[in-house]
Design a protein around this motif. Sequence first.
Motif, short mmCIF file in Angstrom:
data_model
loop_
_atom_site.label_atom_id
_atom_site.label_comp_id
_atom_site.label_asym_id
_atom_site.label_seq_id
_atom_site.Cartn_x
_atom_site.Cartn_y
_atom_site.Cartn_z
N GLU A 302 36.39 43.01 34.35
CA GLU A 302 36.10 41.89 33.48
C GLU A 302 37.14 40.79 33.72
O GLU A 302 38.23 41.04 34.25
CB GLU A 302 36.12 42.33 32.02
CG GLU A 302 35.06 43.34 31.65
CD GLU A 302 33.66 42.77 31.68
OE1 GLU A 302 33.52 41.53 31.48
OE2 GLU A 302 32.72 43.54 31.91
N PRO A 303 36.83 39.54 33.33
CA PRO A 303 37.82 38.47 33.49
C PRO A 303 39.15 38.84 32.83
O PRO A 303 39.17 39.34 31.69
CB PRO A 303 37.16 37.28 32.80
CG PRO A 303 35.70 37.56 32.85
CD PRO A 303 35.56 39.04 32.76
N ASP A 304 40.23 38.66 33.54
CA ASP A 304 41.61 38.90 33.08
C ASP A 304 41.93 40.38 32.87
O ASP A 304 43.04 40.71 32.44
CB ASP A 304 41.89 38.12 31.78
CG ASP A 304 41.72 36.61 31.96
OD1 ASP A 304 42.15 36.10 33.02
OD2 ASP A 304 41.13 35.98 31.07
N GLU A 305 41.01 41.27 33.15
CA GLU A 305 41.31 42.69 33.05
C GLU A 305 42.28 43.12 34.15
O GLU A 305 43.17 43.93 33.92
CB GLU A 305 40.02 43.51 33.14
CG GLU A 305 40.22 45.01 33.09
CD GLU A 305 38.93 45.78 33.29
OE1 GLU A 305 39.01 47.00 33.55
OE2 GLU A 305 37.84 45.18 33.20
N THR A 309 41.69 36.72 38.61
CA THR A 309 40.33 36.44 38.13
C THR A 309 39.71 35.30 38.93
O THR A 309 40.36 34.28 39.19
CB THR A 309 40.34 36.08 36.64
OG1 THR A 309 40.78 37.23 35.89
CG2 THR A 309 38.97 35.66 36.15
N TYR A 310 38.44 35.47 39.30
CA TYR A 310 37.70 34.48 40.07
C TYR A 310 36.31 34.30 39.46
O TYR A 310 35.72 35.25 38.94
CB TYR A 310 37.51 34.92 41.52
CG TYR A 310 38.79 35.06 42.30
CD1 TYR A 310 39.22 34.04 43.15
CD2 TYR A 310 39.56 36.22 42.20
CE1 TYR A 310 40.39 34.17 43.88
CE2 TYR A 310 40.73 36.36 42.92
CZ TYR A 310 41.15 35.33 43.76
OH TYR A 310 42.31 35.47 44.48
N ASP A 325 32.15 35.85 36.28
CA ASP A 325 33.61 35.88 36.42
C ASP A 325 34.07 37.33 36.53
O ASP A 325 33.69 38.18 35.72
CB ASP A 325 34.28 35.21 35.22
CG ASP A 325 33.98 33.72 35.14
OD1 ASP A 325 33.47 33.16 36.14
OD2 ASP A 325 34.25 33.11 34.09
N TYR A 326 34.95 37.59 37.51
CA TYR A 326 35.41 38.94 37.80
C TYR A 326 36.91 38.90 38.10
O TYR A 326 37.44 37.90 38.57
CB TYR A 326 34.68 39.51 39.03
CG TYR A 326 33.19 39.66 38.85
CD1 TYR A 326 32.63 40.89 38.54
CD2 TYR A 326 32.34 38.57 39.02
CE1 TYR A 326 31.25 41.03 38.40
CE2 TYR A 326 30.96 38.70 38.87
CZ TYR A 326 30.43 39.93 38.56
OH TYR A 326 29.07 40.07 38.41
N SER A 327 37.57 40.03 37.86
CA SER A 327 38.98 40.14 38.22
C SER A 327 39.19 41.27 39.21
O SER A 327 38.41 42.23 39.26
CB SER A 327 39.84 40.37 36.97
OG SER A 327 39.53 41.61 36.34
#
Length: 388
Positions: A302-305, A309-310, A325-327
């Motif tokens: 997940e984002p910021d996990e 992150t992109y 959005d993915y990390s």
Amino acid sequence: MANAREQSLDFNVQACPSPAYVVDDALLRKNLELLGQVQERSGARILLALKGFAMWDTFPLVRQYLVGTTSSGQDEARLGAETFGGEVHCYSPAFTAEEMAVVLRYADHLSFNSPGQWRRFRETIANAPRRVSCGLRVNPEHSTGAVPLYDPCAPGSRLGTRARDLTSEVMEGLEGLHFHTLCEQNSDDLESTLAAFEERFGHYLASLKWVNFGGGHHVTRADYDVERLVRVIRGFRERHPHLTVYLEPGEAIALNTGYLVCSVLDIVENDGPIAILDTSATAHMPDVLEMPYRPEIIGGGEPDEKAHTYRLGGMTCLAGDVIGDYSFDEPLEIGDRLVFTDMAHYTMVKTTTFNGIRLPSICRIDAANREVRTVKTFGYVDYMQRLS
């Protein structure tokens, strides 16, 4: 099954063209074995719905377990007859006379959407050189789905005939009824739908030969209640022992059996890093935007996990061609391969060549040696021939 982000890959991603849909024969067989067990234990006959999965190179494997195919028109019916064999079922919201002439060459079961269509083609079918068993799709008016876009029982639906619009005159000559109301749902929804179906249409069943329970049964999902499904089908068959029961899942056959392998082409900055991939949400995985949903990526979070992150974007001109959005644990670099999961169903059958973007290649992973074989690649001619 492990969370998609935690899966490890036991095939060579670099051996795949990019982009490419990659179907794992071992995972496909695992789904088929479960569906075969459901057939054996319940007495139902299971068809492959070509609208969801039509990778005909796999059909020698699939037909070891399933009895036939179900189609949505002339070309799917022909594909099923010529590449799969077995029973060929067909349903469409409406047929033209020209299409019906083709369908009658291949289909052995035909479901009409309305009394009007049945009346129009009744004589044509009676005079056809091949015997075709005809039925009618009905609307139980029992909504169980969460997404209105995929609810055939929603108010104002064009799909299926309501009980109030059905008469004994319409039923004359018909041998089956067909309902399709589910989408990615569990067997408790089938159970309540079947109760509504029997309440509204049960008085017609004594004179029929078959009932089709449609698709949307997520049988191969980890939390699907297979025992309830078997119990529901057995119960129906005990109440109506003269009827053959059909199920026609599409997604359940190929659920969690395939990947979309793609590559990072560029990384740009706009309130955060954006990786542009050689694939596209709108052209190669349209359900991401249509449903919508966020597909999983092997090693992505997940984002910021994770540390980096992109936003992942496609290569069409559509501003909204964004996958999500993915990390990742490490920064992405141009040329990196990314692997989206669960990309075998409702992908190959729905792709487009918007912007002239080429279709992803199609590959299979051998169940035994884990080698990747490229089944099909696409080029300029595939794009050009669609347009004139």
